[in-house]
Design a protein around this motif. Sequence first.
Motif, PDB file in Angstrom:
ATOM      1  N   GLU A   1      -7.232   9.798  -1.196  1.00  0.00           N
ATOM      2  CA  GLU A   1      -7.006   9.047  -2.427  1.00  0.00           C
ATOM      3  C   GLU A   1      -7.579   7.642  -2.276  1.00  0.00           C
ATOM      4  N   THR A   2      -8.466   7.274  -3.183  1.00  0.00           N
ATOM      5  CA  THR A   2      -9.049   5.934  -3.150  1.00  0.00           C
ATOM      6  C   THR A   2      -8.923   5.272  -4.515  1.00  0.00           C
ATOM      7  N   VAL A   3      -8.859   3.965  -4.490  1.00  0.00           N
ATOM      8  CA  VAL A   3      -8.776   3.148  -5.691  1.00  0.00           C
ATOM      9  C   VAL A   3      -9.942   2.168  -5.639  1.00  0.00           C
ATOM     10  N   ALA A   4     -10.716   2.114  -6.714  1.00  0.00           N
ATOM     11  CA  ALA A   4     -11.851   1.191  -6.769  1.00  0.00           C
ATOM     12  C   ALA A   4     -11.357  -0.244  -6.916  1.00  0.00           C
ATOM     13  N   LEU A   5     -11.991  -1.134  -6.179  1.00  0.00           N
ATOM     14  CA  LEU A   5     -11.720  -2.573  -6.260  1.00  0.00           C
ATOM     15  C   LEU A   5     -13.006  -3.267  -6.711  1.00  0.00           C
ATOM     16  N   PRO A   6     -12.931  -4.524  -7.153  1.00  0.00           N
ATOM     17  CA  PRO A   6     -14.166  -5.228  -7.528  1.00  0.00           C
ATOM     18  C   PRO A   6     -15.219  -5.216  -6.409  1.00  0.00           C
ATOM     19  N   LYS A   7     -14.756  -5.281  -5.159  1.00  0.00           N
ATOM     20  CA  LYS A   7     -15.676  -5.208  -4.013  1.00  0.00           C
ATOM     21  C   LYS A   7     -15.193  -4.111  -3.079  1.00  0.00           C
TER      22      LYS A   7
ATOM     23  N   LEU B   1      -4.638   2.383  -1.226  1.00  0.00           N
ATOM     24  CA  LEU B   1      -3.396   2.131  -1.946  1.00  0.00           C
ATOM     25  C   LEU B   1      -3.392   0.717  -2.513  1.00  0.00           C
ATOM     26  N   VAL B   2      -3.023   0.614  -3.779  1.00  0.00           N
ATOM     27  CA  VAL B   2      -2.764  -0.674  -4.409  1.00  0.00           C
ATOM     28  C   VAL B   2      -1.330  -0.593  -4.905  1.00  0.00           C
ATOM     29  N   GLN B   3      -0.521  -1.571  -4.531  1.00  0.00           N
ATOM     30  CA  GLN B   3       0.892  -1.541  -4.900  1.00  0.00           C
ATOM     31  C   GLN B   3       1.344  -2.938  -5.290  1.00  0.00           C
ATOM     32  N   LYS B   4       2.186  -2.994  -6.313  1.00  0.00           N
ATOM     33  CA  LYS B   4       2.704  -4.265  -6.810  1.00  0.00           C
ATOM     34  C   LYS B   4       4.171  -4.384  -6.425  1.00  0.00           C
ATOM     35  N   CYS B   5       4.556  -5.545  -5.898  1.00  0.00           N
ATOM     36  CA  CYS B   5       5.944  -5.790  -5.520  1.00  0.00           C
ATOM     37  C   CYS B   5       6.796  -5.895  -6.778  1.00  0.00           C
TER      38      CYS B   5
ATOM     39  N   THR C   1      -2.690  -4.303  -0.883  1.00  0.00           N
ATOM     40  CA  THR C   1      -3.491  -3.098  -0.653  1.00  0.00           C
ATOM     41  C   THR C   1      -3.302  -2.605   0.781  1.00  0.00           C
ATOM     42  N   VAL C   2      -3.531  -1.317   0.950  1.00  0.00           N
ATOM     43  CA  VAL C   2      -3.558  -0.702   2.273  1.00  0.00           C
ATOM     44  C   VAL C   2      -4.806   0.170   2.324  1.00  0.00           C
ATOM     45  N   THR C   3      -5.671  -0.107   3.293  1.00  0.00           N
ATOM     46  CA  THR C   3      -6.901   0.656   3.475  1.00  0.00           C
ATOM     47  C   THR C   3      -6.863   1.310   4.849  1.00  0.00           C
ATOM     48  N   MET C   4      -7.133   2.599   4.876  1.00  0.00           N
ATOM     49  CA  MET C   4      -7.167   3.336   6.142  1.00  0.00           C
ATOM     50  C   MET C   4      -8.579   3.217   6.720  1.00  0.00           C
ATOM     51  N   ILE C   5      -8.687   2.761   7.958  1.00  0.00           N
ATOM     52  CA  ILE C   5      -9.978   2.570   8.620  1.00  0.00           C
ATOM     53  C   ILE C   5     -10.250   3.783   9.507  1.00  0.00           C
TER      54      ILE C   5
ATOM     55  N   ASP D   1      -5.683  -1.441   7.315  1.00  0.00           N
ATOM     56  CA  ASP D   1      -5.960  -2.827   6.911  1.00  0.00           C
ATOM     57  C   ASP D   1      -4.982  -3.131   5.781  1.00  0.00           C
ATOM     58  N   CYS D   2      -3.930  -3.871   6.102  1.00  0.00           N
ATOM     59  CA  CYS D   2      -2.865  -4.173   5.140  1.00  0.00           C
ATOM     60  C   CYS D   2      -3.006  -5.605   4.659  1.00  0.00           C
ATOM     61  N   ARG D   3      -3.097  -5.754   3.359  1.00  0.00           N
ATOM     62  CA  ARG D   3      -3.225  -7.085   2.758  1.00  0.00           C
ATOM     63  C   ARG D   3      -2.129  -7.233   1.698  1.00  0.00           C
ATOM     64  N   GLY D   4      -1.156  -8.066   2.011  1.00  0.00           N
ATOM     65  CA  GLY D   4      -0.063  -8.293   1.080  1.00  0.00           C
ATOM     66  C   GLY D   4       1.160  -7.430   1.337  1.00  0.00           C
TER      67      GLY D   4
END
Length: 130
Positions: free
Chosen positions: A20-26, A31-35, A43-47, A71-74
């Motif tokens: 499962e992937t979600v497109a981002l501007p770059k 995963l994209v998740q809102k608190c 976001t969480v990206t599997m490397i 790669d976890c951001r936020g």
Amino acid sequence: MKCGNCGELTQKETCVSLNETVALPKGSTNLVQKCKFCGREGTVTMITGRGRPLTQAISELGKFSSLMLFDCRGYEPVEFSFGSGWKVESLEGTTFDGIDLSGDEFAEYDEKGECPVMISNLRYMFHLVK
């Protein structure tokens, strides 16, 4: 998951999948998740290519194997649930696909190799990499 901004823990289990992937501007992410508390997005990206399988030799030493790099951001992962879709290979090379480890163990018999195949006492840990 724990919000990196306010520290709020998500109430529901969060599933991250390579399929499962979600497109981002770059680029893209898995995963994209809102608190729900502060409204911050993370976001969480599997490397891929950074993990290695857990072998019997590593297990017998009582060591962990790095299965995946995230790669976890936020957000910060705080718990892990072993679910379905795992691949198990016996010492004789017989492969068992689609294994469900949500019950924390797997036991089967390798007919070709004439030996039992078992996974039990599953544990996890997250190691911060910068």
